[in-house]
Write an enzyme that holds these catalytic residues in place. Structure first.
Site, PDB file in Angstrom:
ATOM      1  CE1 TYR A 112      43.356  39.222  -8.456  1.00 24.23           C
ATOM      2  CE2 TYR A 112      42.639  37.579  -6.863  1.00 24.23           C
ATOM      3  CZ  TYR A 112      42.351  38.491  -7.866  1.00 24.23           C
ATOM      4  OH  TYR A 112      41.045  38.668  -8.269  1.00 24.23           O
TER       5      TYR A 112
ATOM      6  N   GLY B 105      32.658  47.234  -2.233  1.00 18.21           N
ATOM      7  CA  GLY B 105      33.066  48.459  -2.910  1.00 18.21           C
ATOM      8  C   GLY B 105      34.489  48.411  -3.422  1.00 18.21           C
TER       9      GLY B 105
ATOM     10  CG  PHE C 246      41.307  48.604  -4.786  1.00 19.99           C
ATOM     11  CD1 PHE C 246      42.246  47.823  -4.137  1.00 19.99           C
ATOM     12  CD2 PHE C 246      40.944  48.254  -6.079  1.00 19.99           C
ATOM     13  CE1 PHE C 246      42.830  46.722  -4.755  1.00 19.99           C
ATOM     14  CE2 PHE C 246      41.517  47.162  -6.720  1.00 19.99           C
ATOM     15  CZ  PHE C 246      42.458  46.390  -6.043  1.00 19.99           C
ATOM     16  CB  THR C 247      37.349  53.469  -2.336  1.00 22.50           C
ATOM     17  OG1 THR C 247      38.577  53.798  -2.973  1.00 22.50           O
ATOM     18  CG2 THR C 247      36.941  54.592  -1.395  1.00 22.50           C
TER      19      THR C 247
HETATM   20  N1  LIG Z   1      37.068  39.073 -11.493  1.00 12.64           N
HETATM   21  C1  LIG Z   1      37.605  40.253 -11.244  1.00 12.64           C
HETATM   22  O1  LIG Z   1      37.892  41.035 -12.151  1.00 12.64           O
HETATM   23  C2  LIG Z   1      37.856  40.663  -9.819  1.00 12.64           C
HETATM   24  C3  LIG Z   1      38.192  41.984  -9.537  1.00 12.64           C
HETATM   25  C4  LIG Z   1      38.383  42.346  -8.213  1.00 12.64           C
HETATM   26  C5  LIG Z   1      38.254  41.401  -7.206  1.00 12.64           C
HETATM   27  N2  LIG Z   1      37.937  40.109  -7.500  1.00 12.64           N
HETATM   28  C6  LIG Z   1      37.743  39.090  -6.430  1.00 12.64           C
HETATM   29  O2  LIG Z   1      36.735  39.571  -5.565  1.00 12.64           O
HETATM   30  C7  LIG Z   1      37.194  39.514  -4.202  1.00 12.64           C
HETATM   31  C8  LIG Z   1      36.556  40.620  -3.414  1.00 12.64           C
HETATM   32  O3  LIG Z   1      36.928  41.878  -3.943  1.00 12.64           O
HETATM   33  P1  LIG Z   1      37.880  42.923  -3.207  1.00 12.64           P
HETATM   34  O4  LIG Z   1      38.619  42.255  -2.102  1.00 12.64           O
HETATM   35  O5  LIG Z   1      38.648  43.595  -4.245  1.00 12.64           O
HETATM   36  O6  LIG Z   1      36.853  43.976  -2.686  1.00 12.64           O
HETATM   37  P2  LIG Z   1      35.789  44.014  -1.473  1.00 12.64           P
HETATM   38  O7  LIG Z   1      35.589  42.638  -0.918  1.00 12.64           O
HETATM   39  O8  LIG Z   1      34.629  44.762  -1.979  1.00 12.64           O
HETATM   40  O9  LIG Z   1      36.488  44.963  -0.431  1.00 12.64           O
HETATM   41  C9  LIG Z   1      37.742  44.750   0.086  1.00 12.64           C
HETATM   42  C10 LIG Z   1      38.097  46.008   0.853  1.00 12.64           C
HETATM   43  O10 LIG Z   1      37.203  46.153   1.956  1.00 12.64           O
HETATM   44  C11 LIG Z   1      37.936  46.174   3.174  1.00 12.64           C
HETATM   45  N3  LIG Z   1      37.159  45.422   4.147  1.00 12.64           N
HETATM   46  C12 LIG Z   1      36.866  44.108   4.141  1.00 12.64           C
HETATM   47  N4  LIG Z   1      36.078  43.790   5.185  1.00 12.64           N
HETATM   48  C13 LIG Z   1      35.872  44.935   5.870  1.00 12.64           C
HETATM   49  C14 LIG Z   1      35.153  45.251   7.035  1.00 12.64           C
HETATM   50  N5  LIG Z   1      34.475  44.318   7.718  1.00 12.64           N
HETATM   51  N6  LIG Z   1      35.158  46.554   7.463  1.00 12.64           N
HETATM   52  C15 LIG Z   1      35.823  47.507   6.790  1.00 12.64           C
HETATM   53  N7  LIG Z   1      36.530  47.261   5.667  1.00 12.64           N
HETATM   54  C16 LIG Z   1      36.548  45.981   5.204  1.00 12.64           C
HETATM   55  C17 LIG Z   1      39.255  45.558   2.875  1.00 12.64           C
HETATM   56  O11 LIG Z   1      40.266  46.121   3.690  1.00 12.64           O
HETATM   57  P3  LIG Z   1      41.036  45.240   4.831  1.00 12.64           P
HETATM   58  O12 LIG Z   1      41.994  44.366   4.118  1.00 12.64           O
HETATM   59  O13 LIG Z   1      41.666  46.287   5.665  1.00 12.64           O
HETATM   60  O14 LIG Z   1      39.956  44.493   5.550  1.00 12.64           O
HETATM   61  C18 LIG Z   1      39.481  45.966   1.412  1.00 12.64           C
HETATM   62  O15 LIG Z   1      39.991  47.293   1.360  1.00 12.64           O
HETATM   63  C19 LIG Z   1      38.704  39.626  -4.320  1.00 12.64           C
HETATM   64  O16 LIG Z   1      39.346  39.099  -3.190  1.00 12.64           O
HETATM   65  C20 LIG Z   1      38.961  38.838  -5.578  1.00 12.64           C
HETATM   66  O17 LIG Z   1      39.075  37.474  -5.255  1.00 12.64           O
HETATM   67  C21 LIG Z   1      37.729  39.733  -8.801  1.00 12.64           C
END
Ligand SMILES: NC(=O)c1ccc[n+]([C@@H]2O[C@H](COP(=O)([O-])OP(=O)(O)OC[C@H]3O[C@@H](n4cnc5c(N)ncnc54)[C@H](OP(=O)(O)O)[C@@H]3O)[C@@H](O)[C@H]2O)c1
Length: 298
Positions: free
Chosen positions: A66, A219, A221-222
Site C-alpha cells: 500500500y 463495498g 472503492f465504490t
Molecule cells: N486481501 C486483499 O486483497 C485486500 C483487498 C482490498 C482491501 N483489503 C483490506 O481490507 C480493508 C478494507 O477494504 P477497503 O478499505 O478497500 O474497503 P471498504 O472498507 O469496503 O470501504 C472503504 C471505502 O468506504 C468508505 N467509507 C468507509 N467508512 C465509511 C462510512 N462510514 N460512510 C461512508 N463511506 C465510508 C471509504 O471512504 P473514506 O476514506 O472517505 O471514508 C472507502 O472509500 C483495507 O483497508 C485493506 O486493509 C485487502
C-alpha cells in the site's frame, strides 16, 4: 474519545495468544489516490490511526504494497512504539511498479524481500500475522496451487520472522492446501452484504475457529449502494455503512471487521456499528441485497 467497550466483542486467533476486538481497522485507504503514493494530508492519516487505537481498536490490517511502503510508514509514525496487545496483520504477494499497477510477487526472493520490507517499515522484529495474498482478480479467487509461497512463509515462521500465517483471495481448496502445510489462523477474502460467494467457506472456518476477515466490507472503492440497506438503516436511525458492518458482525462469530477509511468522522461512525442489533426481519431483508441486480460496484 472514550474507550468503546463493545467493538463487537473479542476473538482469539486459533492456536495463538492474540486476542482482538472484532471491530478492527483496514489501513489501505491511508495511502494516496489509487493506494499509490502519499496521502494529501499525512497528519490526517496519522490522526485516523491514533483515534482508532485510542477507541480500543487492536487489530490493524495493512500491507507494504500500500503506497508502496507509505501506509506502513504512517502506521509506524502514528503508533510506534506499539501499545501492548495491538495486532498488526500484513500481507504479501503483490508489488507496485512505478505506473501504480498491481502485479503478483510470489517468488521466494520477492516474498523474503517483502517480509523484510514490512519489518523495516513497521519497525518490528517479527510480524504477528502474515497473509499470503494469492494472485487473481479481486472479485473471485482463482484455483491453482499456493503450496510454494505458503511453504516459504512456514519456513520464515520457523525462523521467527513471522508468528502466524493466514491466506487471502483464496478458494476453499487453497485454504485446505495451506492447512496441510502450516496452521492457518485467518482467511481474508472479498465479502460483504452484496457479495456472498464465501457463505459456505465462512461456515466451515467458523467450525474450525479460524477468523474470516472480509475485505471490501463496505463495498471497497465504490461503497455499497442499496435501497434495502438504506431503508433498514433509516428505520434503526443508523447510517447505511453502520448497518453493513452490523450485518457482518451478526453473520458469523468468526468474522472480524477491517473497514477502511481515511476519515476520522467515518471511523467514528464505523466503530459504533456493533451497537445496532438486527432483528430477524431486518436480516431477512438484508439477505435479499445479494440477490438484487445491481447492489454494489467496484
Ligand atoms: N486481501 C486483499 O486483497 C485486500 C483487498 C482490498 C482491501 N483489503 C483490506 O481490507 C480493508 C478494507 O477494504 P477497503 O478499505 O478497500 O474497503 P471498504 O472498507 O469496503 O470501504 C472503504 C471505502 O468506504 C468508505 N467509507 C468507509 N467508512 C465509511 C462510512 N462510514 N460512510 C461512508 N463511506 C465510508 C471509504 O471512504 P473514506 O476514506 O472517505 O471514508 C472507502 O472509500 C483495507 O483497508 C485493506 O486493509 C485487502
Amino acid at each position: 474519545m472514550a474507550i468503546l467497550p463493545v467493538l463487537g466483542g473479542r476473538f482469539t486467533f486459533p492456536g495463538t495468544s492474540l486476542t482482538v476486538h472484532r471491530m478492527g481497522y483496514g489501513a489501505m485507504q491511508l495511502a494516496g489516490p489509487g493506494v499509490f503514493g502519499p496521502p494529501k494530508d499525512p497528519d490526517a492519516a496519522v490522526a485516523v490511526l491514533c483515534e482508532a487505537v485510542a477507541a480500543g481498536v487492536n487489530h490493524i490490517d495493512t500491507s507494504d504494497f500500500y503506497g508502496p511502503h507509505i501506509t506502513n510508514q504512517i502506521i509506524r509514525k502514528a503508533l510506534h512504539p506499539y501499545p501492548a496487545g495491538l495486532v498488526i496483520v500484513t500481507k504479501l504477494g503483490a508489488r507496485r511498479p512505478a505506473d501504480g499497477s498491481w502485479r503478483p510477487a510470489s517468488s521466494p526472493q520477492e516474498l523474503i524481500a517483502a517480509v523484510h520490507d514490512n519489518l523495516r517499515n513497521l519497525g518490528l522484529d517479527a510480524l504477528d500475522i502474515v497473509n499470503y495474498r494469492a494472485p487473481g482478480a479481486i472479485h473471485e479467487p482463482a484455483e491453482g496451487s499456493i503450496a510454494g509461497p505458503v511453504t516459504l512463509l512456514a519456513d520464515l515462521r520457523r525462523q521467527g520472522l513471522i508468528r502466524h500465517i493466514g491466506v487471502s483471495n483464496v478458494t476453499a481448496a487453497q485454504v485446505a492446501e495451506a492447512q496441510a502445510i502450516t496452521p492457518v489462523v485467518c482467511v481474508q477474502n472479498h465479502y460483504n452484504l452484496a457479495h456472498r460467494h464465501d457463505d459456505a467457506l465462512i461456515a466451515d472456518l467458523a467450525r474450525q475457529g479460524i477468523a474470516y476477515v472480509p475485505f471490501f466490507p463496505l463495498g471497497g472503492f465504490t461503497p455499497l449502494q442499496s435501497s434495502t440497506l438504506s431503508g433498514v438503516a433509516a428505520r434503526l436511525g443508523a447510517a447505511p455503512m453502520q448497518i453493513a458492518l452490523a450485518w457482518l458482525l451478526q453473520r458469523s462469530p468468526n468474522i472480524l471487521l477491517i473497514p477502511g477509511t481515511s476519515s476520522v468522522a467515518h471511523l467514528r461512525e464505523n466503530l459504533v456499528a456493533a451497537q445496532f442489533t438486527l432483528s430477524p426481519q431486518a436480516l431477512a431483508e438484508l439477505d435479499g441485497v445479494a440477490a438484487a441486480p445491481v447492489a454494489a460496484g467496484h
